[in-house]
Design a protein around this motif. Sequence first.
Motif, short mmCIF file in Angstrom:
data_model
loop_
_atom_site.label_atom_id
_atom_site.label_comp_id
_atom_site.label_asym_id
_atom_site.label_seq_id
_atom_site.Cartn_x
_atom_site.Cartn_y
_atom_site.Cartn_z
N LEU B 3 0.84 -1.20 0.00
CA LEU B 3 0.00 0.00 0.00
C LEU B 3 0.87 1.25 0.00
N LEU B 4 2.00 1.17 0.76
CA LEU B 4 2.88 2.33 0.87
C LEU B 4 3.44 2.75 -0.49
N VAL B 6 2.04 2.18 -3.39
CA VAL B 6 0.94 2.76 -4.17
C VAL B 6 0.78 4.24 -3.80
N VAL B 7 0.75 4.49 -2.48
CA VAL B 7 0.62 5.87 -2.02
C VAL B 7 1.77 6.72 -2.56
N PHE B 8 2.99 6.15 -2.48
CA PHE B 8 4.13 6.91 -2.97
C PHE B 8 3.98 7.27 -4.44
N TYR B 9 3.59 6.25 -5.27
CA TYR B 9 3.51 6.55 -6.70
C TYR B 9 2.43 7.57 -7.00
N VAL B 10 1.33 7.51 -6.27
CA VAL B 10 0.27 8.51 -6.50
C VAL B 10 0.80 9.91 -6.17
N LEU B 11 1.40 10.01 -4.98
CA LEU B 11 1.92 11.32 -4.55
C LEU B 11 3.00 11.82 -5.51
N ALA B 12 3.87 10.90 -5.92
CA ALA B 12 4.96 11.30 -6.81
C ALA B 12 4.40 11.76 -8.15
N ALA B 13 3.36 11.07 -8.63
CA ALA B 13 2.77 11.48 -9.91
C ALA B 13 2.18 12.87 -9.80
N THR B 48 5.28 9.95 4.66
CA THR B 48 5.44 8.50 4.49
C THR B 48 6.85 8.06 4.85
N LEU B 49 7.80 8.99 4.81
CA LEU B 49 9.18 8.67 5.22
C LEU B 49 9.38 8.86 6.71
#
Lengths: 484, 205
Positions: B3-4, B6-13, B48-49
């Motif tokens: 899940l983490l 997924v969250v990262f890729y959404v935020l990064a996008a 998240t970090l």
Amino acid sequence: MSLVAEDILIVLPEIIVSLMACLILVLDLYLPARLRAWTSFSLALVTLLITVLIILSNSDSNSVVGLNSLVVKDRISDLLKAGICLFSAVVFVYSRRYALERGFWRGEYVVLGLFGVVGMMIMTSAYHLLTVYIGVELLALCLYAMVGMQRDSIPASEAAMKLFVLGALASGVLLYGMSLLYGLTGTLVISEMSTEVGQIGTPGLPLILALILVVTGLLFKIGAVPFHMWVPDVYEGAPTSTTLFLAAAPKLAACAMILRLLAEGLEGLFQTWQEMLIAASLFSVVLGNVVAIAQKNIKRMLAYSAISHMGFFLLGILSGTAMGYSAALTYILIYGVITLGVFGVVLTLTRQGTEADLIEDYKGLNHQHPWLAFLMLLLMFSLAGVPPTIGFYAKLSVLQSVIDAELAWVAVIAVISAVVGAFYYLRIVKIMYFESPDTGTDIQLNCGNAQHLILSLNALVVVAAMPWIGTLAEICSQAVASIR
Amino acid sequence: MTLLSVVFYVLAAVLVGSSAMVISVRNPVKAALFLVLCFFSAACIWITLEAEFLAITLVLVYVGAVMVLFLFVVMMLDIDIVQMREGFTRYLPVGAVIAGIMMVEIALVVLSGRFELDNVARPAGQPADYSNTRELGLLLYTDYVLAFEVAGLILLVAIVAAIALTLRRRPETLYQKPSMQVQVKKSDRLRVVDVPSGTRQGDVE
């Protein structure tokens, strides 16, 4: 970590000067305008002189690292801090009248100067890359503002802008180098870094890149070729009082920074940085001296002269021996004294509406003001390195150290350029003594008695200190003994 | 894929997309607002970090203070877009070449395999009661107290310098002087004219 008295003692000079700067800032708001011009000036002078006394009375041969290894107090820091305070006090004396006439002698000018002194003192006692960097930034921020203080002058604004943009770039480069060093060695403390770098053996590409970035930042701050482009423009554009401020004391702080970072922290990379410094130093000496010949403006000429003197200073550093470091330290102190005197004379000749910054303005100075012309003669001989002035001794000792390091060819090139450089110093002497003044011009002096007395003492020291030059050399060699 | 990530890729996008918008939208106010979105997404990534303090500081300082100031400046300045875009086509080839070289260089470095996720072990997470605000505070006020104080001096110098460079009395500027306004008397401002009946005021003078 617990704070102990020794920790406070290390930064006592910085604490005193910054508290007094804050006090002056507040007093300046509430005092009537008539008092203000005097209080800020005299308080600043008293502060600086008391700080010198405190530094000298606390000086001993121990080197103490404190405040979680952020700072160190050793003979180098004591000597240079005392020098910085003393030089800055003299700068304030010389620049007061000039700045008053041009309307920027406000409390803030003094306060910024004092904070600049704090920045320089932090640079001299920094033992941690973080402290080095914040010291550099504190000083640089004060200098930007002091250069731009004369709001109505377009050259001054231009100089401030150039110094700001290039200074920010250089700080960035220095910081980048420091961050790479941190990444590679895992420490910011200079002594630990020295151990780490010593263990690496043959340096890899990242370490050399970090070294290049750090050296670039340092060379920019002292204004050595190829990072000298800002020096002539800033020296010429800035108000002469600020030029004096940034020409003398900051060089001492930069000297300490170079000794700590290169000679102590990155000692393991000596072979690599020696090559870089040989190139920078020779280019500085040659370019500074040759280009200075073509200058018509005395401030610009002195800027190129400063570039060449920084080249000579680097000669001492690049020899890499204790004797060389001591020679470089002596050189920078002597150069500071001479620079103060030269700009003191320039400031004496300026008055409302006249800058006296063209070499032509000195035509026939001897006919009207023989004493001032004599002082300028001593200072010019000293810059050129003619015996029996202390300028001669300074050049002699750095050249000696370079020859001892078996780099005789470097010394030969430096000497040849110094001979070229003697031309433009002696031209000033010729203009003062052997040319008659333009008819109708009346050169007026613009200085009070105290300023005149200090200027005379300052200029006479370049000859009168010669018998005690051995003592100075001894003090400097004891100071650099604390570098491991 | 956890899940983490997924969250990262959404935020990064969102972060990359809004950064692209910052430099491509025509309206500078919209660009500033997209920059706010950038900062906000970056702050979320920091959360998240487990760098909560830095994330909140980023939002408070950059979004709350700096960007608001920035928006004011953007709205007050009269920016001529046409003038700024002048010479765009002229500089485009040079810019494109440089950008291309930089892209190739970055690709060479990033795709060299040294930055694969497997190369660096994931640091162990801290327990839930761990406060990095407290840890940062401890470091700042004990080990690095000198650096902290000097940073304070640097800010003070910045304030003094900014005021010293911008504050000046210009003779042509009009000021209100409250003390004089308060002290004003009726006789300073008011003239009582005795107007005889049957005449107009203009006749008296």
